[in-house]
Design a protein around this motif. Sequence first.
Motif, mmCIF file in Angstrom:
data_model
loop_
_atom_site.group_PDB
_atom_site.id
_atom_site.type_symbol
_atom_site.label_atom_id
_atom_site.label_comp_id
_atom_site.label_asym_id
_atom_site.label_seq_id
_atom_site.Cartn_x
_atom_site.Cartn_y
_atom_site.Cartn_z
ATOM 1 N N ILE A 254 0.849 -1.087 -0.078
ATOM 2 C CA ILE A 254 0.001 0.112 -0.095
ATOM 3 C C ILE A 254 0.843 1.302 -0.044
ATOM 4 O O ILE A 254 0.827 2.057 -0.882
ATOM 5 N N GLU A 258 1.624 4.027 -3.103
ATOM 6 C CA GLU A 258 1.204 5.602 -3.134
ATOM 7 C C GLU A 258 2.630 6.265 -3.238
ATOM 8 O O GLU A 258 2.388 7.333 -3.795
ATOM 9 N N PRO A 269 -4.016 1.985 -8.363
ATOM 10 C CA PRO A 269 -4.664 1.424 -6.924
ATOM 11 C C PRO A 269 -3.996 0.071 -6.574
ATOM 12 O O PRO A 269 -3.447 -0.500 -7.382
ATOM 13 N N CYS A 275 -6.420 -1.658 0.687
ATOM 14 C CA CYS A 275 -7.143 -0.279 0.468
ATOM 15 C C CYS A 275 -6.157 0.866 0.627
ATOM 16 O O CYS A 275 -4.922 0.598 0.988
ATOM 17 N N GLU A 276 -6.553 1.958 0.331
ATOM 18 C CA GLU A 276 -5.776 3.253 0.099
ATOM 19 C C GLU A 276 -5.168 3.539 1.756
ATOM 20 O O GLU A 276 -5.809 3.220 2.604
ATOM 21 N N HIS A 282 -0.671 8.957 4.785
ATOM 22 C CA HIS A 282 -0.305 9.571 3.731
ATOM 23 C C HIS A 282 0.381 10.935 3.988
ATOM 24 O O HIS A 282 1.679 10.831 3.334
#
Length: 295
Positions: A254, A258, A269, A275-276, A282
């Motif tokens: 993940i 990103e 993705p 999942c994000e 972030h």
Amino acid sequence: MRTPVFTGNCVAIATPFDANGNINYDAFGRLIDNQIEGGVDAICVCGTTGESATMTIREHIAVVEYCVKRVNHRVKVIAGAGSNDTSAAVYLSLHAQDSGADALLHVTPYYNKCSQAGLVKHYEYIADRTELPIILYNVPSRTGVSFTAESYQILAQNPKINGVKEASGNFSLLAHTRHLCGDDFYVWSGNDDQVVPMMSLGAKGVISVASNIIPGVMREMTHLCLDNDFQAASKLQIEYMDLIDALFCDVNPIPVKEALNLMGMEAGPVRLPLCELSEKNHERLRAAMAAKGLL
């Protein structure tokens, strides 16, 4: 005496997807070229970071074939072919062999939680049915089972089993393995935060997640170790700890996907059930990348 499949830095390459979740081969080709230009010694395709667990068999085979053709002998290609189903692992191995891959990466069978005897039988069965050298992959945090040094010792007798990507974080296991297996059963770090200490115990390099965004740094770190300059290598390891930690602030791959997206590499993705990133992670990742001039 066996020779290692590679020494130095092997990228555990991500698999880019488009907005619809399909494999983005254009972006994948650019990522492969970027890694080779960055000085990687090998590319590992369809491993954990490549999201092989959510690929169909057809996709898996196609991605390995594409990678081999794109690399075109510029560096070694190690094809992930592991499964919790031994017959499926053989099937993927034979297709990788036919595609022209240089070696295989086989994770320990997950979910089944087999015994040490089962592990040995699994790998001997695969080795008897393929011509390619095999790198074992020990990552008990994901699979629920770990090798013992004694099982490594048995498997080290098979000439097709080249060594192990060791991601248990267990330095006692590493030391005992090196003691029991000798110098031609090779070990590679499976953890970016442990490259230098593992290489100080004889590991030949790393199969690296971080290399997706810092291939030159990971190459320099490993080659300093190979040149016995552990002092300089240690400085790099410590200097990049914040970034490496940020790349594992959530389940791999993940954060690294990103990071690639933030660098304009169009990794796309991750596939469900991944999942994000959360907003907090972030921002942590972005700050760590900015501190190293990657944005």
